[in-house]
Design a protein around this motif. Structure first.
Motif, mmCIF file in Angstrom:
data_model
loop_
_atom_site.group_PDB
_atom_site.id
_atom_site.type_symbol
_atom_site.label_atom_id
_atom_site.label_comp_id
_atom_site.label_asym_id
_atom_site.label_seq_id
_atom_site.Cartn_x
_atom_site.Cartn_y
_atom_site.Cartn_z
ATOM 1 N N HIS A 1 43.311 63.372 -27.092
ATOM 2 C CA HIS A 1 42.182 63.209 -26.570
ATOM 3 C C HIS A 1 42.499 62.141 -25.520
ATOM 4 O O HIS A 1 42.968 61.724 -24.944
ATOM 5 C CB HIS A 1 41.166 63.454 -26.885
ATOM 6 N N LYS A 2 41.577 63.539 -23.724
ATOM 7 C CA LYS A 2 41.440 62.474 -22.751
ATOM 8 C C LYS A 2 40.085 63.175 -22.805
ATOM 9 O O LYS A 2 39.699 64.320 -22.290
ATOM 10 C CB LYS A 2 42.196 63.257 -22.063
ATOM 11 N N ASP A 3 39.308 62.095 -21.448
ATOM 12 C CA ASP A 3 38.121 62.492 -21.281
ATOM 13 C C ASP A 3 38.385 62.384 -19.975
ATOM 14 O O ASP A 3 38.835 61.653 -18.800
ATOM 15 C CB ASP A 3 36.832 61.111 -21.938
ATOM 16 N N PHE A 4 37.241 62.994 -19.489
ATOM 17 C CA PHE A 4 37.035 63.752 -17.877
ATOM 18 C C PHE A 4 35.312 63.385 -17.550
ATOM 19 O O PHE A 4 35.135 63.953 -18.324
ATOM 20 C CB PHE A 4 37.616 65.095 -17.645
ATOM 21 N N ARG A 5 35.416 62.649 -16.548
ATOM 22 C CA ARG A 5 34.002 62.679 -16.145
ATOM 23 C C ARG A 5 33.381 63.529 -14.911
ATOM 24 O O ARG A 5 34.544 63.864 -14.098
ATOM 25 C CB ARG A 5 33.927 61.131 -15.497
ATOM 26 N N VAL A 6 32.248 64.242 -15.318
ATOM 27 C CA VAL A 6 32.316 65.295 -14.922
ATOM 28 C C VAL A 6 31.111 64.873 -14.216
ATOM 29 O O VAL A 6 29.818 64.297 -14.642
ATOM 30 C CB VAL A 6 32.228 66.750 -15.497
ATOM 31 N N ARG A 7 30.619 65.945 -12.770
ATOM 32 C CA ARG A 7 29.436 65.333 -12.286
ATOM 33 C C ARG A 7 28.250 66.851 -11.916
ATOM 34 O O ARG A 7 28.961 67.454 -10.980
ATOM 35 C CB ARG A 7 29.691 65.228 -11.069
ATOM 36 N N ARG A 8 27.209 66.100 -13.044
ATOM 37 C CA ARG A 8 26.119 67.078 -13.677
ATOM 38 C C ARG A 8 25.922 68.204 -12.499
ATOM 39 O O ARG A 8 26.084 69.828 -12.505
ATOM 40 C CB ARG A 8 26.276 66.686 -14.460
ATOM 41 N N ALA A 9 25.627 67.039 -11.167
ATOM 42 C CA ALA A 9 24.926 67.895 -9.652
ATOM 43 C C ALA A 9 25.362 68.559 -9.197
ATOM 44 O O ALA A 9 25.436 70.014 -8.966
ATOM 45 C CB ALA A 9 24.022 66.916 -9.199
ATOM 46 N N ASN A 10 27.271 68.345 -8.849
ATOM 47 C CA ASN A 10 28.053 69.055 -8.564
ATOM 48 C C ASN A 10 28.261 70.318 -9.219
ATOM 49 O O ASN A 10 28.689 71.001 -8.829
ATOM 50 C CB ASN A 10 29.482 67.615 -8.008
ATOM 51 N N VAL A 11 28.839 70.365 -10.317
ATOM 52 C CA VAL A 11 28.790 71.619 -10.883
ATOM 53 C C VAL A 11 27.474 72.333 -11.058
ATOM 54 O O VAL A 11 28.335 73.639 -10.429
ATOM 55 C CB VAL A 11 29.246 70.995 -12.533
ATOM 56 N N GLN A 12 26.236 72.139 -10.862
ATOM 57 C CA GLN A 12 25.050 72.980 -10.994
ATOM 58 C C GLN A 12 25.179 73.733 -10.079
ATOM 59 O O GLN A 12 24.795 74.122 -9.530
ATOM 60 C CB GLN A 12 23.874 71.477 -11.959
ATOM 61 N N ASP A 13 25.414 72.740 -8.556
ATOM 62 C CA ASP A 13 24.828 73.090 -7.198
ATOM 63 C C ASP A 13 26.339 74.520 -7.238
ATOM 64 O O ASP A 13 26.023 75.950 -6.469
ATOM 65 C CB ASP A 13 25.548 71.999 -6.622
ATOM 66 N N ALA A 14 27.220 73.931 -7.114
ATOM 67 C CA ALA A 14 28.398 75.068 -7.536
ATOM 68 C C ALA A 14 28.076 75.898 -8.424
ATOM 69 O O ALA A 14 28.960 77.427 -7.463
ATOM 70 C CB ALA A 14 29.621 74.345 -7.644
ATOM 71 N N LEU A 15 28.116 76.634 -8.996
ATOM 72 C CA LEU A 15 27.079 77.575 -9.733
ATOM 73 C C LEU A 15 26.347 78.479 -9.646
ATOM 74 O O LEU A 15 26.363 79.302 -9.805
ATOM 75 C CB LEU A 15 27.134 76.931 -11.382
ATOM 76 N N THR A 16 25.360 77.942 -9.082
ATOM 77 C CA THR A 16 24.204 78.238 -8.278
ATOM 78 C C THR A 16 24.746 79.109 -6.799
ATOM 79 O O THR A 16 24.218 80.060 -6.893
ATOM 80 C CB THR A 16 22.857 77.587 -7.579
ATOM 81 N N TRP A 17 25.515 77.952 -6.392
ATOM 82 C CA TRP A 17 25.999 79.166 -5.443
ATOM 83 C C TRP A 17 26.642 79.954 -5.341
ATOM 84 O O TRP A 17 26.657 81.266 -5.124
ATOM 85 C CB TRP A 17 26.479 78.232 -4.297
ATOM 86 N N LEU A 18 27.690 80.378 -6.515
ATOM 87 C CA LEU A 18 28.330 81.050 -7.011
ATOM 88 C C LEU A 18 27.559 82.467 -7.387
ATOM 89 O O LEU A 18 28.195 83.647 -7.289
ATOM 90 C CB LEU A 18 29.279 80.643 -8.058
ATOM 91 N N LYS A 19 26.505 82.530 -8.122
ATOM 92 C CA LYS A 19 25.865 82.998 -8.689
ATOM 93 C C LYS A 19 25.289 83.865 -7.612
ATOM 94 O O LYS A 19 24.694 84.686 -7.766
ATOM 95 C CB LYS A 19 24.689 82.157 -10.018
ATOM 96 N N GLU A 20 25.004 83.250 -6.085
ATOM 97 C CA GLU A 20 24.054 84.002 -5.411
ATOM 98 C C GLU A 20 24.789 84.507 -4.653
ATOM 99 O O GLU A 20 24.218 85.519 -4.100
ATOM 100 C CB GLU A 20 23.131 83.067 -4.482
#
Length: 154
Positions: A128-147
């Motif tokens: 396996h390989k672990d990747f660090r993902v910035r939660r706030a950035n993903v949430q902001d991007a999904l919110t923008w994409l949803k709108e």
């Protein structure tokens, strides 16, 4: 790297960035491809609905793993390394739909307390390989994409 980006010019037709030469000081720039094209409207122009516009700040700062996480499709292609280290592509590209809503629905209830997430990719041989993902950035991007994107409205 930022010095490299400052020495680029943007084509006024297709909006692509091209390296700038110091001896060229013209304010308006049209790339060779757009200059050669005689048919109007130009293929990659905004008049032909081919200008996607500027990238919003919330999408611009995403790292590759974050982009892959929220993508609606996962493309698979054959990539090989050429002499000199460059990459080449061959054969067909397959696009598999990705269930973004399923991922968002599987997040813990109190995920808002976490500044980042660790996404684990499991390999073929249980590696396996672990990747660090910035939660706030993903949430902001999904919110923008949803709108702004009907593909993300569900």
């Amino acid at each position: 790297m930022s010095a490299f980006h400052r020495k680029q010019r943007q084509c006024q037709v297709c909006k692509e960035l091209w390296p700038s030469h110091n001896h060229l000081t013209s304010q308006t720039y049209t790339c060779t491809r757009c200059n050669r094209e005689k048919k109007l409207p130009k293929l990659l122009s905004s008049e032909n609905d081919m200008d996607p516009g500027s990238v919003p700040v919330c999408l611009e700062g995403l790292i590759q793993v974050e982009q892959m996480l929220i993508a609606r499709a996962c493309p698979i292609t054959c990539v090989y390394r050429r002499k000199g280290g460059q990459r080449g592509y061959s054969k067909h590209v397959l696009n598999f739909p990705q269930d973004v809503q399923g991922f968002v629905g599987s997040l813990p209830t109190y995920v808002s307390d976490l500044p980042f997430l660790v996404v684990r990719r499991v390999g073929v041989d249980n590696s396996h390989k672990d990747f660090r993902v910035r939660r706030a950035n993903v949430q902001d991007a999904l919110t923008w994409l949803k709108e702004h994107n009907r593909s993300y409205r569900d």
